[in-house]
Enzyme design. Structure first.
Site, PDB file in Angstrom:
ATOM      1  CB  SER A 154     -38.122 -12.234  10.593  1.00 27.48           C
ATOM      2  OG  SER A 154     -38.012 -11.282  11.575  1.00 27.48           O
ATOM      3  CB  VAL A 201     -52.117  -6.427  13.563  1.00 27.70           C
ATOM      4  CG1 VAL A 201     -51.889  -4.849  13.732  1.00 27.70           C
ATOM      5  CG2 VAL A 201     -51.578  -7.033  14.617  1.00 27.70           C
ATOM      6  CB  ALA A 238     -47.853  -8.989  17.687  1.00 26.59           C
ATOM      7  CG  HIS A 247     -34.427  -9.036   8.986  1.00 25.95           C
ATOM      8  ND1 HIS A 247     -35.763  -8.341   8.771  1.00 25.95           N
ATOM      9  CD2 HIS A 247     -34.663 -10.054   9.863  1.00 25.95           C
ATOM     10  CE1 HIS A 247     -36.779  -9.245   9.710  1.00 25.95           C
ATOM     11  NE2 HIS A 247     -35.872 -10.196  10.243  1.00 25.95           N
ATOM     12  CG  ASP A 295     -37.401  -5.942   7.377  1.00 27.87           C
ATOM     13  OD1 ASP A 295     -36.256  -6.012   7.740  1.00 27.87           O
ATOM     14  OD2 ASP A 295     -38.390  -6.983   7.928  1.00 27.87           O
ATOM     15  CG  ASN A 301     -34.692 -20.970 -17.973  1.00 27.46           C
ATOM     16  OD1 ASN A 301     -35.343 -20.550 -18.970  1.00 27.46           O
ATOM     17  ND2 ASN A 301     -33.108 -20.625 -18.126  1.00 27.46           N
TER      18      ASN A 301
END
Length: 456
Positions: free
Chosen positions: A287, A239, A234, A125, A86, A140
């Site tokens: 994303s 993938v 994609a 991003h 990225d 915490n």
């Protein structure tokens, strides 16, 4: 096949950037639940610290809705490395302390460790994406925590659009190889090229990762960013492409898209992200859906250390919860359904021997054959071919206005014979007609003479 040069001009970080707004100091709790006190026998010895008064932690609705907190009873991703390809993960935020263990820059404009955000508009991003995958919180039991809070991150900075002069396809190929060589077990790519095809250099890079047992998770893209249908990466077989849904589990209109290669869906609206300077934003886009799934993939790999990438992917899609709006399985909007971290980690799933999302090798064999066909090899024994008969000498060139032998033999002579016969017939007819007229003329006067000699 020629390089797909057009694709590099339209690379998009699949984020609806207009949806990124600064988080208020306090946010209303959203869909939280109490983690049961009892732990399974496989639970880590130290529970995840949780401050019920922290509005940021409460706003991460996907931790309960998608079974992440339940999966934490078994594993939190220890021993896994998630490569974030990225814009780079910022150095400053406390949430990344101990999380980022390595990185590099492939854009030529970032820093050697990949921790200097690249890009004037979308530099944050990479930090947003990394925080969803494996942020550590601020201590915490407060602050943003990632889906796999004990997994490690590799920060690989890439230049998008005009932020780098280096070809984008070359950057991605280099980034994938670096991630694999540096121990990544999961790779996250929250980007799209808005084109179905991809550069041939990606064939080799993605196969390099698949052959070395790496899970690759990618974002499907967003209509709000101009992606009407999924684009590469994609569309690459093997993938895991992730679509986006709203907090109610319905396919997002702007923060997702559609396509037959979508494998799973995950939240893509009202997400929280840690910026490079440590500030928090609320943002939308696949994303963010992709690193949620990438983090769950790390949980599965940590819970099943001997499981290969093909079976990790199969476990993720087989345990997905059916989407209420889906009309098929897989569905063009939801894929196999909504990711379920708890089921993916603990359910019983039959093993497979191949990637359920397709084979890149087979795709290359079928569709890149023109490029891969080897040159024919000569036979071991030469074949003797008899010589052809000699060619007759070509006739001498002549004027096109003069008759040739064939034109005289087959044209002029027959035509002349017919013409001569016609003339002879015409002459004969003419002579016969003349004789007839002469005979008639010689007889008429004698008849008149005879008539005149008769008495009246």
């Amino acid at each position: 096949m020629k390089r797909v040069a057009a694709s590099v001009a339209s690379v998009i970080l699949v984020t609806v950037l207009s949806g990124a707004t600064a988080m208020p100091a306090q946010a209303a709790p959203a869909l939280t639940s109490t983690v049961p006190a009892s732990a399974s026998p496989q639970a880590p010895s130290n529970p995840v610290p949780e401050d019920p008064t922290d509005s940021i932690r409460a706003g991460e609705y996907w931790l309960d809705q998608y079974g992440v907190r339940e999966a934490w009873k078994t594993t939190r991703g220890a021993g896994q490395k998630i490569a974030i390809i990225d814009t780079g993960i910022g150095r400053g935020p406390t949430e990344f302390t101990g999380a980022v263990v390595g990185g590099t820059d492939v854009s030529g404009v970032g820093s050697a460790d990949g921790r200097t955000p690249v890009g004037a508009v979308d530099a944050n991003h990479g930090s947003w994406v990394g925080s969803l995958a494996a942020a550590r919180g601020t201590g915490n039991g407060r602050g943003m925590i990632g889906v796999a809070p004990e997994a490690e991150l590799l920060s690989i900075s890439v230049g998008f659009g005009a932020s780098s002069t280096k070809p984008f396809t070359d950057q991605i190929a280099e980034a994938i190889r670096w991630a694999v060589d540096n121990g990544a077990t999961v790779i996250n790519m929250s980007l799209t090229t808005n084109t179905l095809d991809w550069d041939t250099s990606w064939d080799t890079a993605f196969e390099y990762a698949f052959d070395r047992d790496v899970v690759i998770v990618v974002a499907a893209g967003n209509r709000g960013s101009g992606t009407d249908r999924v684009g590469a990466p994609a569309t690459i077989p093997g993938v895991l492409a992730v679509g986006g849904v709203d907090p109610k589990g319905a396919a997002s209109n702007d923060a997702s898209t559609q396509g037959i290669t979508i494998g799973l869906s995950a939240p893509s609206e009202r997400l929280i992200g840690v910026s490079a300077d440590g500030s928090l934003v609320q943002w939308n886009g696949t994303s963010g859906a992709a690193p949620i799934v990438a983090g769950i993939a790390a949980l599965v790999r940590a819970a099943h250390p001997g499981m290969d990438a093909d079976n990790v992917l199969n476990r993720l899609i087989q345990t997905a919860k059916p989407a209420a709006g889906a009309s098929a399985r897989p569905d063009k909007l939801y894929g196999y359904g909504l990711v379920d971290a708890a089921a993916a980690v603990s359910a019983r799933v039959e093993t497979v021997s191949e990637n359920p999302l397709g084979s890149l090798k087979e795709w290359i064999r079928l569709y890149r054959r023109a490029d891969a066909t080897p040159s024919p090899e000569p036979t071991s024994t030469p074949v003797v071919i008899p010589p052809l008969p000699p060619v007759e000498a070509a006739p001498a060139a002549g004027s096109p206005l003069l008759p040739s032998r064939d034109s005289v033999l087959y044209g002029s002579l027959p035509l002349g014979a017919v013409t001569l016969a016609a003339i002879m017939i015409a002459l004969g007819v003419t002579a016969a007609a003349r004789r007839i007229r002469q005979a008639r003329t010689s007889r008429e006067p004698s008849r008149t003479t005879n008539e005149e000699s008769l008495t009246s």
